[in-house]
Design a protein around this motif. Structure first.
Motif, PDB file in Angstrom:
ATOM      1  N   MET A  28       0.799  -1.217   0.000  1.00 51.93           N
ATOM      2  CA  MET A  28       0.000   0.000   0.000  1.00 51.93           C
ATOM      3  C   MET A  28       0.834   1.270   0.000  1.00 51.93           C
ATOM      4  SD  MET A  28      -3.118   1.021   2.577  1.00 51.93           S
ATOM      5  CE  MET A  28      -4.016  -0.457   2.127  1.00 51.93           C
ATOM      6  N   VAL A  29       1.865   1.326   0.828  1.00 51.12           N
ATOM      7  CA  VAL A  29       2.650   2.554   0.948  1.00 51.12           C
ATOM      8  C   VAL A  29       3.307   2.954  -0.379  1.00 51.12           C
ATOM      9  CG1 VAL A  29       4.647   3.611   2.068  1.00 51.12           C
ATOM     10  CG2 VAL A  29       2.995   2.328   3.423  1.00 51.12           C
ATOM     11  N   PRO A  30       3.989   2.032  -1.094  1.00 45.88           N
ATOM     12  CA  PRO A  30       4.584   2.449  -2.377  1.00 45.88           C
ATOM     13  C   PRO A  30       3.571   2.997  -3.370  1.00 45.88           C
ATOM     14  CG  PRO A  30       5.473   0.337  -1.682  1.00 45.88           C
ATOM     15  CD  PRO A  30       4.341   0.645  -0.763  1.00 45.88           C
ATOM     16  N   ILE A  31       2.400   2.366  -3.469  1.00 42.53           N
ATOM     17  CA  ILE A  31       1.396   2.831  -4.426  1.00 42.53           C
ATOM     18  C   ILE A  31       0.883   4.209  -4.045  1.00 42.53           C
ATOM     19  CG2 ILE A  31      -0.924   2.398  -5.321  1.00 42.53           C
ATOM     20  CD1 ILE A  31      -0.337  -0.550  -5.255  1.00 42.53           C
ATOM     21  N   LEU A  32       0.611   4.427  -2.767  1.00 43.36           N
ATOM     22  CA  LEU A  32       0.058   5.705  -2.332  1.00 43.36           C
ATOM     23  C   LEU A  32       1.054   6.850  -2.518  1.00 43.36           C
ATOM     24  CD1 LEU A  32      -1.898   4.784   0.944  1.00 43.36           C
ATOM     25  CD2 LEU A  32      -2.786   5.089  -1.366  1.00 43.36           C
ATOM     26  N   PRO A  37      -0.886  11.976  -5.842  1.00 43.32           N
ATOM     27  CA  PRO A  37      -0.253  13.274  -5.573  1.00 43.32           C
ATOM     28  C   PRO A  37      -0.541  13.825  -4.179  1.00 43.32           C
ATOM     29  CG  PRO A  37      -1.239  13.247  -7.766  1.00 43.32           C
ATOM     30  CD  PRO A  37      -1.682  11.993  -7.084  1.00 43.32           C
ATOM     31  N   SER A  38      -1.706  13.526  -3.623  1.00 42.47           N
ATOM     32  CA  SER A  38      -2.057  14.070  -2.311  1.00 42.47           C
ATOM     33  C   SER A  38      -1.177  13.516  -1.199  1.00 42.47           C
ATOM     34  CB  SER A  38      -3.530  13.780  -1.997  1.00 42.47           C
ATOM     35  OG  SER A  38      -3.764  12.385  -1.886  1.00 42.47           O
ATOM     36  N   GLY A  44       3.443  12.930   3.694  1.00 42.30           N
ATOM     37  CA  GLY A  44       2.626  12.033   2.881  1.00 42.30           C
ATOM     38  C   GLY A  44       2.905  10.569   3.151  1.00 42.30           C
ATOM     39  N   ALA A  45       4.210  10.206   3.196  1.00 36.18           N
ATOM     40  CA  ALA A  45       4.556   8.812   3.444  1.00 36.18           C
ATOM     41  C   ALA A  45       4.167   8.380   4.852  1.00 36.18           C
ATOM     42  CB  ALA A  45       6.057   8.595   3.233  1.00 36.18           C
ATOM     43  N   GLN A  47       1.583   9.511   6.555  1.00 34.93           N
ATOM     44  CA  GLN A  47       0.140   9.290   6.522  1.00 34.93           C
ATOM     45  C   GLN A  47      -0.200   7.987   5.800  1.00 34.93           C
ATOM     46  OE1 GLN A  47      -1.466  12.854   4.742  1.00 34.93           O
ATOM     47  NE2 GLN A  47      -1.358  14.011   6.647  1.00 34.93           N
ATOM     48  N   ALA A  48       0.514   7.706   4.694  1.00 33.53           N
ATOM     49  CA  ALA A  48       0.286   6.453   3.972  1.00 33.53           C
ATOM     50  C   ALA A  48       0.596   5.256   4.861  1.00 33.53           C
ATOM     51  CB  ALA A  48       1.153   6.411   2.711  1.00 33.53           C
ATOM     52  N   THR A  49       1.644   5.366   5.664  1.00 38.08           N
ATOM     53  CA  THR A  49       2.005   4.290   6.590  1.00 38.08           C
ATOM     54  C   THR A  49       0.912   4.070   7.617  1.00 38.08           C
ATOM     55  OG1 THR A  49       4.359   4.759   6.331  1.00 38.08           O
ATOM     56  CG2 THR A  49       3.711   3.539   8.287  1.00 38.08           C
ATOM     57  N   ALA A  50       0.361   5.162   8.140  1.00 37.19           N
ATOM     58  CA  ALA A  50      -0.709   5.049   9.136  1.00 37.19           C
ATOM     59  C   ALA A  50      -1.958   4.402   8.545  1.00 37.19           C
ATOM     60  CB  ALA A  50      -1.059   6.432   9.693  1.00 37.19           C
ATOM     61  N   ILE A  51      -2.283   4.764   7.320  1.00 36.99           N
ATOM     62  CA  ILE A  51      -3.445   4.163   6.661  1.00 36.99           C
ATOM     63  C   ILE A  51      -3.218   2.674   6.432  1.00 36.99           C
ATOM     64  CG2 ILE A  51      -4.761   4.142   4.490  1.00 36.99           C
ATOM     65  CD1 ILE A  51      -4.267   7.212   4.387  1.00 36.99           C
ATOM     66  N   ALA A  52      -1.987   2.304   6.070  1.00 38.64           N
ATOM     67  CA  ALA A  52      -1.659   0.888   5.895  1.00 38.64           C
ATOM     68  C   ALA A  52      -1.791   0.137   7.217  1.00 38.64           C
ATOM     69  CB  ALA A  52      -0.242   0.751   5.342  1.00 38.64           C
ATOM     70  N   LEU A  53      -1.337   0.751   8.300  1.00 40.19           N
ATOM     71  CA  LEU A  53      -1.464   0.113   9.614  1.00 40.19           C
ATOM     72  C   LEU A  53      -2.930  -0.071   9.988  1.00 40.19           C
ATOM     73  CD1 LEU A  53       1.360   2.029  11.523  1.00 40.19           C
ATOM     74  CD2 LEU A  53       1.266  -0.443  11.162  1.00 40.19           C
ATOM     75  N   ALA A  54      -3.759   0.946   9.715  1.00 34.81           N
ATOM     76  CA  ALA A  54      -5.191   0.833  10.003  1.00 34.81           C
ATOM     77  C   ALA A  54      -5.819  -0.301   9.198  1.00 34.81           C
ATOM     78  CB  ALA A  54      -5.888   2.154   9.697  1.00 34.81           C
TER      79      ALA A  54
END
Length: 502
Positions: A28-32, A37-38, A44-45, A47-54
């Motif tokens: 998930m993190v690499p794709i996000l 762009p957001s 950004g990374a 936040q992407a990590t946190a979303i992956a953890l969730a």
């Protein structure tokens, strides 16, 4: 466009979790961070990590439940690692916040590719004849668990990986677990570490919850569903199959993401750069889409016409991805032709294999090859004319949506509710009024939304949607022998362009 990548990222994450106990962040993190762009800002990374953890929390939980039912969890030898990982995950989370995007982004991209290669080289990591279920945890195992547990725990919070991959390696290579028991045990631990990691990330950076709640919902729901399905699949096949599938997905995704992240530093002509960029995006999508389709075939027992429509959906989305990922008309045109040139001989070669007939279930010999040429050939000409010559990329996108989504609706509604067959002259008598009605409505909505989002004035978008939907529906009704792949997009495109331009 970003929501499509959210779903693709979450699907890949869920499949990886259910198949091999991989944490959501691995995919998930690499794709996000690369394709959305957001997520390109300072945090950004993070936040992407946190979303992956969730996404890992429920994804790992449902995966654990499946493996537990199959008695594939062993905490007797894993409790030391579990304690260490949980203790260090919060520390790693704070360190990640201090470091920022550079370390997080580069590390996860390379990790994804390396993990994929590792699974391709050795798809089954369990030791032959090993059975640790009745063996006591010795001092060597305790030392190994302490060392790797502390390391993985810090990495869990720092990179947001949940430690799934490293736990899998330790359990299989050092503690003698078989692959499925290692997956079940690692996902059990990840359920708790992902929860702690997400809470830590959210407390340190509350914007994750306050500003990214919509992304959280999409990713959590999608990843959880994909984890459940892939876990069921993994417990029905052997270890080597699980390893190979995981290796193929992660190798392609990792290679594509590494290129997309660093392609600006490569000194190549603009055409070559954009072509490679779009091709990398296509490969990343194709890896997830094909795997998801195969899992659906296996787990949901999809066959016959339903299987054909799944493949139709994948092909339709490939065209859409090529269009959305390109900046100039000649790139999707060239890539469409190139795709046919590569895939056509591969399909021809595979037609003699047993798996081919069961996978595609063709009505006539060579049907898939023929459909491939028709679809991508039509797309190439549409793009060259309406985008290249007439300068209207939006016309191509809208017509592809009208055909792709409309045809899906016609098939699904027609098969289930189509009791009144078309009886008027020139119509295909196998099609129904119910199916045509479904196509009319869905095509109308698809064109209306795409034109409105593209900036076309409301009244113009409305009439273009109405007239193109009628044209697409009538054309689909009178087209026989599968040639609606050609006729419907053209009918919709002509009407849309005329109404919008005139």
């Amino acid at each position: 466009m970003e929501y499509m990548w959210y779903i693709i990222a979450a699907l890949g994450a869920g499949i990886g979790t259910g198949l091999a106990g991989l944490s959501a962040a691995t995919v998930m993190v690499p794709i996000l961070i690369v394709l959305c762009p957001s997520f390109g800002g300072e945090y950004g990374a993070y936040q992407a990590t946190a979303i992956a953890l969730a996404s890992d929390i429920l994804g790992s939980a449902v995966t654990t439940s499946v493996y537990a039912k199959n008695k594939r969890i062993d905490l007797k030898h894993g409790w030391v690692m579990m304690a260490c990982i949980i203790a260090l995950s919060a520390v790693g989370s704070y360190a990640a916040f201090l470091v920022g995007n550079v370390v997080l982004g580069g590390f996860t991209l390379i990790l994804t590719f390396c993990i994929g290669i590792r699974f391709l080289v050795k798809p089954d990591t369990s030791k032959s004849g090993a059975d640790v279920s009745n063996v006591r945890l010795g001092w060597k195992e305790i030392v190994i668990s302490l060392f790797f547990g502390l390391t993985i725990g810090f990495g869990t919070g720092f990179v947001g990986t949940g430690g799934g991959m490293m736990m899998l390696v330790v359990f299989t290579a050092f503690l003698g677990y078989d692959l499925k028991t290692a997956v079940g045990t690692s996902t059990f631990i990840m359920t708790f570490t992902a929860l702690i990691g997400f809470i830590s990330h959210s407390l340190i950076h509350p914007a994750i919850v306050l500003e990214r709640w919509n992304v959280l919902i999409v990713c959590i729901v999608t990843a959880t569903a994909a984890s459940l399905i892939s876990a069921q699949f993994a417990n029905r096949v052997n270890n080597k199959t699980v390893g190979r599938v995981t290796g193929v997905i992660l190798t392609i995704l990792g290679a594509a993401m590494i290129y997309l992240n660093y392609f600006r530093d490569v000194q190549l002509p603009p055409l070559a750069l954009e072509l490679l960029h779009t091709m990398a995006v296509l490969l990343a999508f194709l890896a997830v889409a094909v795997c998801a389709a195969l899992l659906a075939f296996k787990f949901l027992h999809i066959d016959g016409e339903a299987r054909r429509k799944v493949l139709h959906t994948v092909a339709f989305l490939l065209i859409l991805v090529i269009l959305l990922a390109s900046e100039h008309w000649y790139v999707p045109t060239l890539l469409s032709v190139l795709f046919v040139a590569i895939v056509y001989p591969v399909l021809k070669l595979c037609e003699t294999k047993n798996f081919y007939a069961s996978l595609f279930q063709e009505r006539t010999a060579g049907e898939v090859r023929k459909s491939l040429v028709l679809l991508f050939g039509t797309s190439a000409v549409l793009i060259a004319l309406f985008w290249g010559v007439l300068g209207s990329e939006l016309t191509v996108i809208s017509s592809v949506l009208a055909w792709g989504l409309g045809d899906e609706a016609a098939a699904l509604i027609g098969k289930r509710f189509g009791r009144h067959k078309l009886g008027w002259r020139f119509a295909d008598r196998q099609k129904s009024y119910e199916g045509s009605g479904g196509m009319l409505c869905v095509s109308f909505l698809a064109v209306l939304v795409s034109l409105t989002v593209g900036g076309v004035p409301g009244i113009t978008a409305f009439w273009a949607a109405v007239l193109s939907a009628v044209a697409a529906t009538v054309t689909e009704a009178v087209t026989k022998k599968g040639y609606d792949t050609v006729t419907v997009p053209w009918a919709a495109a002509v009407v849309i362009w005329v109404v919008v331009m005139i």
